[in-house]
Structures are given as structure tokens and as C-alpha cells.
Design a protein around this motif. Structure first.
Motif, PDB file in Angstrom:
ATOM      1  N   THR A   1       0.808  -1.228   0.000  1.00 42.25           N
ATOM      2  CA  THR A   1       0.000   0.000   0.000  1.00 42.25           C
ATOM      3  C   THR A   1       0.840   1.277   0.000  1.00 42.25           C
ATOM      4  N   TYR A   2       2.073   1.197  -0.469  1.00 40.04           N
ATOM      5  CA  TYR A   2       2.936   2.377  -0.470  1.00 40.04           C
ATOM      6  C   TYR A   2       2.559   3.360  -1.572  1.00 40.04           C
ATOM      7  N   ASN A   3       1.873   2.869  -2.611  1.00 38.87           N
ATOM      8  CA  ASN A   3       1.338   3.742  -3.655  1.00 38.87           C
ATOM      9  C   ASN A   3      -0.167   3.523  -3.758  1.00 38.87           C
ATOM     10  N   ALA A   4      -0.896   4.581  -4.072  1.00 36.41           N
ATOM     11  CA  ALA A   4      -2.348   4.503  -4.245  1.00 36.41           C
ATOM     12  C   ALA A   4      -2.704   5.078  -5.611  1.00 36.41           C
TER      13      ALA A   4
ATOM     14  N   GLU B   1     -12.454   3.824  -3.990  1.00 33.58           N
ATOM     15  CA  GLU B   1     -13.150   2.533  -3.917  1.00 33.58           C
ATOM     16  C   GLU B   1     -12.327   1.428  -3.257  1.00 33.58           C
ATOM     17  N   LYS B   2     -11.007   1.521  -3.328  1.00 27.51           N
ATOM     18  CA  LYS B   2     -10.163   0.450  -2.799  1.00 27.51           C
ATOM     19  C   LYS B   2     -10.243   0.404  -1.273  1.00 27.51           C
ATOM     20  N   ASN B   3     -10.392  -0.801  -0.745  1.00 26.86           N
ATOM     21  CA  ASN B   3     -10.586  -0.978   0.689  1.00 26.86           C
ATOM     22  C   ASN B   3      -9.472  -0.344   1.521  1.00 26.86           C
ATOM     23  N   SER B   4      -8.233  -0.427   1.029  1.00 24.38           N
ATOM     24  CA  SER B   4      -7.100   0.081   1.807  1.00 24.38           C
ATOM     25  C   SER B   4      -7.080   1.599   1.898  1.00 24.38           C
ATOM     26  N   PHE B   5      -7.640   2.286   0.888  1.00 24.83           N
ATOM     27  CA  PHE B   5      -7.474   3.731   0.795  1.00 24.83           C
ATOM     28  C   PHE B   5      -8.762   4.536   0.925  1.00 24.83           C
ATOM     29  N   ARG B   6      -9.920   3.917   0.766  1.00 26.05           N
ATOM     30  CA  ARG B   6     -11.152   4.699   0.650  1.00 26.05           C
ATOM     31  C   ARG B   6     -11.474   5.495   1.907  1.00 26.05           C
ATOM     32  N   GLY B   7     -11.142   4.964   3.080  1.00 27.78           N
ATOM     33  CA  GLY B   7     -11.412   5.710   4.306  1.00 27.78           C
ATOM     34  C   GLY B   7     -10.625   7.008   4.357  1.00 27.78           C
ATOM     35  N   ALA B   8      -9.329   6.921   4.036  1.00 25.95           N
ATOM     36  CA  ALA B   8      -8.479   8.113   4.043  1.00 25.95           C
ATOM     37  C   ALA B   8      -8.888   9.082   2.944  1.00 25.95           C
TER      38      ALA B   8
END
Length: 216
Positions: free
Chosen positions: A76-79, A86-93
Motif C-alpha cells: 500500500t505504499y502507492n495509491a 473505492e479500494k478498501n485500503s485507501f477509501r477511508g483516508a
């Protein structure tokens, strides 16, 4: 996609932004390593004398609240800016506008034009720090401690005069979002619906590239 970069020293951060993290950070960064990032002050709007930026140390690789351990940072170092919402790792942020900048002296990308990956150091032509647009998050560690982390946002670079030269020939060309100095404050305070307006290519003539041997 950028998996290696040089972070500035605390002294250089102080000179450029008048702030630096209280905790130690590393200057040669790979995913899961600890580096500095800047965000809008958490007390902004309450304290009118607040500093323009708040400097924190964080893991290179975003750790959302549900991460089981820090190993997730290796992925997850790049988004991708096109799918971050939409991506689970990044959508909250992304949806919470947890915007940050990742200051960098230089980034490294592999040049495959010779048939072999040649690490190439890319920096600003004027010698200034790169201000890479990113997302940050806060994760609770095993002992209940707060662990900060960040990810660099990327965009397509198939038509960029410089960055289209890197990565494998058949791969999509990508580049991190380097913000002009005048856009930093706006990015840090932009609402989610305006985030994509900042996802622009940095001009090729403001960057320089130099082949470098890998130190790893």
C-alpha cells in the motif's frame, strides 16, 4: 510506481517548512520504513496561531484501521488516484480527506530501456524538495499505540515526456503526484470532492534523471 525514495533530513525540513517530526525518521526509504510526512495542523480552526503544517513520522505504506500488522505496507505504499475512493485500503483516508505531502529529495524508478532494470534517481531540476501528494492514516499497534502511515498518490504517465521511460516496457507508466509549491496548502485542506483536481502531471522540464547503482 515509487517504492524507493530519499527523505530530507530534519534540518532540511525545518528550512523548507519550519517543522520536523519529533520522532526519528529514515532518509533512505522503502516500504515499511519510517519517514516524515506533513499534514494540516490537527488544531487548525481552534488555534489561530497554529503552524502552517504539522510534521509526523509514519510508515511508508498505508495501514488502515483493519490491518492485522505492518506487513500490509508492502502493498500500500502507492495509491492509484483513479481508484483510491473505492479500494478498501485507501477509501477511508480518501473520503475523509486525510491529505498529506511526503517530502522527498528524490525518487527512484527502474529504467528498462537497456533490457535490464537500471535504478534512476529523479529529482527537481531546481534542487528543491519534492512535495508528493499522499494519504495518511492512523492504526492502533499491538501495545495500543498510535501508528501513523502514508501512501503516495499516482497517476497515469503514458504520455509524460520523462516518466514514460520507466518501468517494464509492457506495463502502464505511472508517476507520483508532485505538487507545485503553490498548491501544497490547498491540497492539505481540500475536501474529498476536490481531490482529483490536484492529480496532475509535474512538468518534465522541471525534473532531472540520473542513472544510479542500487544500494540495497
Amino acid at each position: 510506481m515509487c517504492s524507493r525514495y530519499e527523505a530530507p533530513s530534519s534540518q532540511r525540513l525545518l528550512e523548507a517548512f519550519q517543522v520536523a517530526p519529533d520522532e526519528p525518521t529514515q532518509t533512505e526509504l522503502w516500504p515499511t520504513y519510517v519517514g516524515p510526512f506533513l499534514r494540516a495542523p490537527s488544531d487548525e480552526g481552534v488555534n489561530h496561531d497554529a503552524r502552517a503544517y504539522e510534521a509526523l513520522s509514519g510508515i511508508f505504506g498505508l495501514l488502515p484501521f483493519w490491518a492485522k500488522d505492518t506487513k500490509l505496507a508492502r502493498r500500500t505504499y502507492n495509491a492509484r488516484s483513479e481508484t483510491a475512493a473505492e479500494k478498501n485500503s485507501f477509501r477511508g483516508a480518501w473520503k475523509s480527506s486525510q491529505h498529506c505531502i511526503i517530502p522527498a529529495v528524490a525518487i527512484y524508478e527502474p529504467d528498462w530501456r537497456s533490457g535490464k532494470a537500471v535504478p534512476t534517481r529523479i529529482s527537481r531540476a531546481d534542487g528543491g524538495l519534492m512535495s508528493i501528494a499522499g494519504l495518511w492514516d492512523r492504526w492502533t499497534g499491538p501495545a495500543g499505540e498510535d501508528v501513523y502511515s502514508f501512501s503516495m498518490l499516482t497517476i497515469n504517465a503514458d504520455d509524460h515526456p520523462l516518466m514514460r521511460n520507466y518501468h517494464r516496457p509492457d506495463d502502464e507508466k505511472r508517476m507520483v503526484v508532485i505538487l507545485p509549491n503553490g498548491a501544497i496548502n490547498d491540497w492539505l485542506r481540500a475536501p474529498p470532492e476536490q481531490s482529483m483536481e490536484f492529480m496532475l502531471q509535474y512538468p518534465a522540464d522541471r525534473l532531472v534523471a540520473e542513472a544510479r547503482p542500487s544500494k540495497r
